[in-house]
Structure formats: structure tokens, C-alpha cells
Design a protein around this motif. Structure first.
Motif, PDB file in Angstrom:
ATOM      1  N   ARG A   1      41.907  42.063  28.187  1.00 46.87           N
ATOM      2  CA  ARG A   1      40.461  41.979  27.941  1.00 46.87           C
ATOM      3  C   ARG A   1      39.990  40.558  28.202  1.00 46.87           C
ATOM      4  O   ARG A   1      40.796  39.655  28.410  1.00 46.87           O
ATOM      5  CB  ARG A   1      40.129  42.393  26.508  1.00 46.87           C
ATOM      6  CG  ARG A   1      40.815  41.551  25.432  1.00 46.87           C
ATOM      7  CD  ARG A   1      40.482  42.044  24.042  1.00 46.87           C
ATOM      8  NE  ARG A   1      41.169  41.317  22.984  1.00 46.87           N
ATOM      9  CZ  ARG A   1      40.775  40.166  22.463  1.00 46.87           C
ATOM     10  NH1 ARG A   1      39.651  39.599  22.908  1.00 46.87           N
ATOM     11  NH2 ARG A   1      41.458  39.564  21.513  1.00 46.87           N
ATOM     12  N   HIS A   2      38.678  40.370  28.178  1.00 46.51           N
ATOM     13  CA  HIS A   2      38.124  39.032  28.359  1.00 46.51           C
ATOM     14  C   HIS A   2      38.450  38.173  27.136  1.00 46.51           C
ATOM     15  O   HIS A   2      38.258  38.593  25.997  1.00 46.51           O
ATOM     16  CB  HIS A   2      36.607  39.102  28.543  1.00 46.51           C
ATOM     17  CG  HIS A   2      36.190  39.691  29.859  1.00 46.51           C
ATOM     18  ND1 HIS A   2      36.564  39.146  31.064  1.00 46.51           N
ATOM     19  CD2 HIS A   2      35.433  40.785  30.155  1.00 46.51           C
ATOM     20  CE1 HIS A   2      36.053  39.868  32.051  1.00 46.51           C
ATOM     21  NE2 HIS A   2      35.374  40.865  31.530  1.00 46.51           N
ATOM     22  N   ARG A   3      38.895  36.942  27.382  1.00 43.10           N
ATOM     23  CA  ARG A   3      39.281  36.044  26.295  1.00 43.10           C
ATOM     24  C   ARG A   3      38.907  34.592  26.574  1.00 43.10           C
ATOM     25  O   ARG A   3      39.315  33.703  25.840  1.00 43.10           O
ATOM     26  CB  ARG A   3      40.805  36.092  26.078  1.00 43.10           C
ATOM     27  CG  ARG A   3      41.376  37.460  25.747  1.00 43.10           C
ATOM     28  CD  ARG A   3      42.898  37.394  25.755  1.00 43.10           C
ATOM     29  NE  ARG A   3      43.541  38.681  25.604  1.00 43.10           N
ATOM     30  CZ  ARG A   3      44.017  39.158  24.465  1.00 43.10           C
ATOM     31  NH1 ARG A   3      43.893  38.461  23.357  1.00 43.10           N
ATOM     32  NH2 ARG A   3      44.608  40.339  24.411  1.00 43.10           N
TER      33      ARG A   3
ATOM     34  N   GLY B   1      35.478  33.395  23.775  1.00 44.07           N
ATOM     35  CA  GLY B   1      35.430  34.446  22.770  1.00 44.07           C
ATOM     36  C   GLY B   1      35.807  35.766  23.412  1.00 44.07           C
ATOM     37  O   GLY B   1      36.864  35.902  24.023  1.00 44.07           O
ATOM     38  N   ARG B   2      34.940  36.753  23.307  1.00 50.95           N
ATOM     39  CA  ARG B   2      35.205  38.051  23.920  1.00 50.95           C
ATOM     40  C   ARG B   2      34.530  38.197  25.286  1.00 50.95           C
ATOM     41  O   ARG B   2      34.391  39.302  25.803  1.00 50.95           O
ATOM     42  CB  ARG B   2      34.765  39.185  22.988  1.00 50.95           C
ATOM     43  CG  ARG B   2      33.303  39.157  22.592  1.00 50.95           C
ATOM     44  CD  ARG B   2      33.025  40.163  21.469  1.00 50.95           C
ATOM     45  NE  ARG B   2      31.627  40.151  21.051  1.00 50.95           N
ATOM     46  CZ  ARG B   2      30.675  40.913  21.571  1.00 50.95           C
ATOM     47  NH1 ARG B   2      30.978  41.749  22.553  1.00 50.95           N
ATOM     48  NH2 ARG B   2      29.435  40.855  21.119  1.00 50.95           N
ATOM     49  N   TYR B   3      34.100  37.069  25.819  1.00 55.72           N
ATOM     50  CA  TYR B   3      33.456  37.078  27.145  1.00 55.72           C
ATOM     51  C   TYR B   3      34.325  36.353  28.168  1.00 55.72           C
ATOM     52  O   TYR B   3      35.206  35.569  27.828  1.00 55.72           O
ATOM     53  CB  TYR B   3      32.074  36.414  27.075  1.00 55.72           C
ATOM     54  CG  TYR B   3      31.088  37.188  26.244  1.00 55.72           C
ATOM     55  CD1 TYR B   3      30.412  38.286  26.775  1.00 55.72           C
ATOM     56  CD2 TYR B   3      30.848  36.833  24.917  1.00 55.72           C
ATOM     57  CE1 TYR B   3      29.517  39.010  26.003  1.00 55.72           C
ATOM     58  CE2 TYR B   3      29.955  37.550  24.140  1.00 55.72           C
ATOM     59  CZ  TYR B   3      29.297  38.645  24.680  1.00 55.72           C
ATOM     60  OH  TYR B   3      28.420  39.362  23.915  1.00 55.72           O
ATOM     61  N   GLY B   4      34.042  36.628  29.436  1.00 58.66           N
ATOM     62  CA  GLY B   4      34.763  35.995  30.519  1.00 58.66           C
ATOM     63  C   GLY B   4      33.843  35.141  31.370  1.00 58.66           C
ATOM     64  O   GLY B   4      32.632  35.350  31.404  1.00 58.66           O
TER      65      GLY B   4
ATOM     66  N   THR C   1      33.385  47.852  30.301  1.00 60.68           N
ATOM     67  CA  THR C   1      33.470  46.710  29.386  1.00 60.68           C
ATOM     68  C   THR C   1      33.885  45.437  30.115  1.00 60.68           C
ATOM     69  O   THR C   1      33.460  44.341  29.744  1.00 60.68           O
ATOM     70  CB  THR C   1      34.464  46.998  28.248  1.00 60.68           C
ATOM     71  OG1 THR C   1      35.744  47.376  28.825  1.00 60.68           O
ATOM     72  CG2 THR C   1      33.969  48.117  27.351  1.00 60.68           C
ATOM     73  N   TRP C   2      34.691  45.566  31.144  1.00 60.38           N
ATOM     74  CA  TRP C   2      35.100  44.393  31.914  1.00 60.38           C
ATOM     75  C   TRP C   2      33.928  43.872  32.742  1.00 60.38           C
ATOM     76  O   TRP C   2      33.766  42.665  32.891  1.00 60.38           O
ATOM     77  CB  TRP C   2      36.275  44.729  32.821  1.00 60.38           C
ATOM     78  CG  TRP C   2      37.571  44.933  32.085  1.00 60.38           C
ATOM     79  CD1 TRP C   2      37.789  44.763  30.743  1.00 60.38           C
ATOM     80  CD2 TRP C   2      38.828  45.328  32.641  1.00 60.38           C
ATOM     81  NE1 TRP C   2      39.109  45.033  30.433  1.00 60.38           N
ATOM     82  CE2 TRP C   2      39.767  45.382  31.579  1.00 60.38           C
ATOM     83  CE3 TRP C   2      39.250  45.641  33.932  1.00 60.38           C
ATOM     84  CZ2 TRP C   2      41.103  45.737  31.769  1.00 60.38           C
ATOM     85  CZ3 TRP C   2      40.578  46.005  34.128  1.00 60.38           C
ATOM     86  CH2 TRP C   2      41.492  46.046  33.065  1.00 60.38           C
TER      87      TRP C   2
ATOM     88  N   HIS D   1      41.036  25.577  25.858  1.00 57.86           N
ATOM     89  CA  HIS D   1      42.186  26.435  26.169  1.00 57.86           C
ATOM     90  C   HIS D   1      43.454  25.603  26.327  1.00 57.86           C
ATOM     91  O   HIS D   1      44.540  26.020  25.904  1.00 57.86           O
ATOM     92  CB  HIS D   1      41.927  27.249  27.429  1.00 57.86           C
ATOM     93  CG  HIS D   1      41.191  28.525  27.184  1.00 57.86           C
ATOM     94  ND1 HIS D   1      41.828  29.689  26.813  1.00 57.86           N
ATOM     95  CD2 HIS D   1      39.864  28.821  27.226  1.00 57.86           C
ATOM     96  CE1 HIS D   1      40.924  30.658  26.655  1.00 57.86           C
ATOM     97  NE2 HIS D   1      39.725  30.151  26.906  1.00 57.86           N
TER      98      HIS D   1
ATOM     99  N   PHE E   1      48.515  35.992  24.711  1.00 57.46           N
ATOM    100  CA  PHE E   1      47.490  36.986  25.041  1.00 57.46           C
ATOM    101  C   PHE E   1      48.089  38.393  25.064  1.00 57.46           C
ATOM    102  O   PHE E   1      48.234  39.005  26.131  1.00 57.46           O
ATOM    103  CB  PHE E   1      46.857  36.665  26.391  1.00 57.46           C
ATOM    104  CG  PHE E   1      46.227  35.307  26.463  1.00 57.46           C
ATOM    105  CD1 PHE E   1      44.993  35.068  25.878  1.00 57.46           C
ATOM    106  CD2 PHE E   1      46.874  34.267  27.117  1.00 57.46           C
ATOM    107  CE1 PHE E   1      44.413  33.808  25.946  1.00 57.46           C
ATOM    108  CE2 PHE E   1      46.298  33.006  27.190  1.00 57.46           C
ATOM    109  CZ  PHE E   1      45.062  32.772  26.597  1.00 57.46           C
TER     110      PHE E   1
ATOM    111  N   GLY F   1      31.343  42.261  30.354  1.00 57.78           N
ATOM    112  CA  GLY F   1      31.841  41.169  29.540  1.00 57.78           C
ATOM    113  C   GLY F   1      31.846  39.815  30.224  1.00 57.78           C
ATOM    114  O   GLY F   1      32.392  38.848  29.682  1.00 57.78           O
TER     115      GLY F   1
END
Length: 365
Positions: free
Chosen positions: A57-59, A62-65, A300-301, A356, A52, A304
Motif C-alpha cells: 500500500r501507499h506509505r 502517511g497513507r498517501y503516495g 485505492t492505489w 524516511h 514494510f 492514494g
């Protein structure tokens, strides 16, 4: 109840808004730190950087948390506070009831001590007797909100933290760690600057040598402007922060105090230590969030996070109702949501966790 922020020059309107910001920042900061740290949980700092790479960022999805038990417990504490009317026994019973039903929804992440305690609750033991001997960080991860809510009332703050802690843990180390998180949360909510007063209040939480030595270590590290990574190594977290309360909590507190006006910096340094990154991230996020409010958390955090029911919007609503309750307004009890959806949500969460786990077995090493 006295105002959370004790500044005589502030108007009542300003005090009210600061209380709302502190409560919302605590809950949303918990969720953001939890979600950012979750994909990296259990990884060493070196392996984390391989899998990472920065920027943070959120991962998770995908691009979300998504969030774990750290945020869910804080949410349950908020709900229990709303129905308690400041009655400790009502609060404790309400939190214990929520923990029982939370387990029925099959959460993918639940600490062993917490699991055993909740099973004891289901067997009929009272919340005052269900806790197990464990120095885990379960009570600490849900105590920042209590510190902020009772920022101007240290007696009630300590009483409610202990009532929360003993449901799952009855180890003095777990209790003092939870009290410390609440103490720093109160200090952050007041936007205080007197660190000497904070060290004094932390040292007075317990006379146990391991704790008084830890406070001295925290104070010395701050004086010497030690980096968060250096401090983590100083307290034994060379290969990542463990779930031991007197390791994870000091690292989170140190990161929060070192970067108390910079949410992003505090989060980056806390999570970079590796190990129990979701809990360290959640506690750090809660503490800095109490000071900077929701607008001090990167947009964005906040946006997200893909969650139900612990979405930033829902957490903000809980914070608003808590602020109304603190100001003597009728908050009409806890917030309702569609509990059965939690089962479906947890199945999705489990699937992503397994994905994961597979990814971690692959290069780069």
C-alpha cells in the motif's frame, strides 16, 4: 495514424476507447508503481519485509503516495509529444527543454548520468550531443509511453525512443533497454498473446551478445514459469535490483509479462525484489497498465497519490489529449500548469525523503 489495437472485428469506437485506456493505463500505472515502490527504494528484500510488511500500500506520506523522477519523466515525454506534431526534432528539443527546467525546480531524485547530461544542455550542447556514457535506466523509465503511442508504427517507435534516450544517455545498453520497454509496451497495448513474436522482436533490437543472451534468459524463464524473485536472482539481483538498465528492465519486463492481466500481482512481485523499487515498479506499472487500462489498476492505489502536477487526473488528461492527437484531432499543444508550485512540492518531497532516511536507521532490523 493506424489504430493502436489491431483487431479487425473491433469498431472504430472500440479502437478509440482502447487507445485511450492504453495511454491512460500507461501513465497512471507508471505513477502508481513509482509511488508504491518509492518508500522501499534501496532496501533489500529482507529489510523491506521488516519495515514494510504486506499488504502492499501507499506509505510515503502517511497513507498517501508521491512520485519520483520516473513519473515526472514520463509526464514530460507526454507533454513533448503533444507539442511535436510527430516531428522528432521538435519532440527532442521539447523534452530537452523540459528536462532543463525540471532540474531548476530542484528534484530530490535525479540520476548522476541524467544530472550531467542536463548540465551539458544548460551549457549549450544540443540534445543530440548531451548524453553521457552510462548504462543507467533513465531512458527506459520514460519509454513505455512512446511504445504505446506508436504501437502500430515500429519505425517511429524506435526513432522516438532513440531521440529520447540520446538526450541523457549514449550507451548502447541504456538504449536497447529503452527500446525493449517500448516494444513490450506496444505489445501490451495491442493486448497480444503471441509471446514468440515478442521474443523475436526483442531479439532484433540489438545484436550485442549481452542483450541477445538476456532475451534468451527471459524466454527460458517464461517457459519454465519461474517466479519473479527467481528470475531476479538469475540476472544477478540477489540483494535487490540495481539501477543497471540490463538488470532493472528485464526484471520489470518479466514481472509484467508473467502477470500481464493482474496489475496488483505484477506490482507485488516486482517491488518485493527490493533495490531500485520505484523504477522497477514504475516500468512494471506502465507495461501492465497499458494492457489493463486505468480501471484495471486498484482504485485505492490510484486515489492514494497526493501529487502536483503529476496527479492521476493530470496524467489522464495528458492521455486523453494524446489519443485525440493520434486520431488526427487538434490537441492544442501541451497542458499548462503552475510550474512554480513544483519548487514547493519538491521541498515537501525532500523533507519526507529525509524522514524516511531517519526511519530506516531504526529497528526492526
Amino acid at each position: 495514424m493506424n489504430a493502436v489495437i489491431e483487431e479487425p472485428v473491433a469498431t472504430l469506437t472500440q479502437l478509440s476507447q482502447r487507445r485511450r485506456d492504453a495511454l491512460a493505463g500507461t501513465l497512471i500505472g507508471t505513477a502508481v508503481g513509482d509511488a508504491l515502490g518509492l518508500p522501499m527504494e534501496g532496501l533489500s528484500a529482507r529489510r523491506q519485509q521488516k519495515l514494510f510488511p504486506r499488504p502492499l500500500r501507499h506509505r510515503f506520506l502517511g497513507r498517501y503516495g508521491m512520485v519520483s523522477d520516473d513519473t515526472e519523466h514520463a509526464f514530460m515525454v507526454g507533454q513533448a509529444l503533444l507539442e511535436s506534431s510527430d516531428d522528432i526534432l521538435v519532440f527532442q528539443r521539447g523534452l530537452a527543454r523540459r528536462l532543463r527546467w525540471w532540474l531548476i525546480a530542484l528534484p530530490a531524485g535525479v540520476g548522476y548520468a541524467t544530472l550531467r547530461a542536463i548540465l551539458k544542455l544548460w551549457l549549450g550542447l544540443s540534445p543530440a550531443r548531451s548524453g553521457v556514457v552510462s548504462a543507467g535506466n533513465g531512458p527506459a523509465m520514460r519509454s513505455a509511453l512512446l511504445g504505446v503511442y506508436y504501437a502500430s508504427d515500429p519505425v517511429r517507435r524506435h526513432q522516438f525512443v532513440r531521440a529520447s534516450a540520446e538526450i541523457t544517455h549514449r550507451d548502447v545498453r541504456a538504449e536497447v533497454a529503452a527500446l525493449a520497454v517500448a516494444e513490450v509496451g506496444a505489445w501490451m497495448a495491442k493486448r497480444a498473446e503471441d509471446l514468440d513474436a515478442l521474443w523475436k522482436s526483442l531479439a532484433e533490437l540489438s545484436t550485442v551478445t549481452i542483450w541477445t543472451d538476456m532475451v534468451a534468459t527471459l524466454r527460458g524463464a517464461m517457459t519454465n514459469q519461474m517466479s519473479v524473485a527467481e528470475f531476479a536472482r538469475r540476472v544477478g539481483a540477489k540483494d535487490g535490483v540495481s539501477g543497471y538498465a540490463l538488470q532493472s528492465v528485464p526484471v520489470a519486463i518479466y514481472s509484467a509479462l508473467s502477470h500481464r492481466n493482474d496489475f496488483a500481482k505484477a506490482m507485488e512481485e516486482a517491488i518485493a525484489c527490493g533495490g531500485d523499487t520505484d523504477t522497477v515498479g514504475a516500468i512494471t506499472g506502465a507495461l501492465v497498465g497499458a494492457r489493463v487500462g486505468p480501471t484495471g489498476i486498484p482504485h485505492t492505489w490510484r486515489q492514494g497519490i497526493a501529487e502536483y502536477p503529476c496527479s492521476p487526473a493530470m496524467l489522464g488528461r495528458v492521455a486523453e489529449k494524446l489519443a485525440q492527437h493520434a486520431e488526427g484531432e487538434s490537441a492544442s499543444g501541451s497542458l499548462r500548469y503552475l510550474w512554480p508550485i513544483s519548487l514547493l512540492r519538491n521541498l515537501v518531497f525532500l523533507f519526507v525523503v529525509l524522514a524516511h532516511a531517519l526511519r530506516r536507521s531504526l529497528p526492526p532490523y
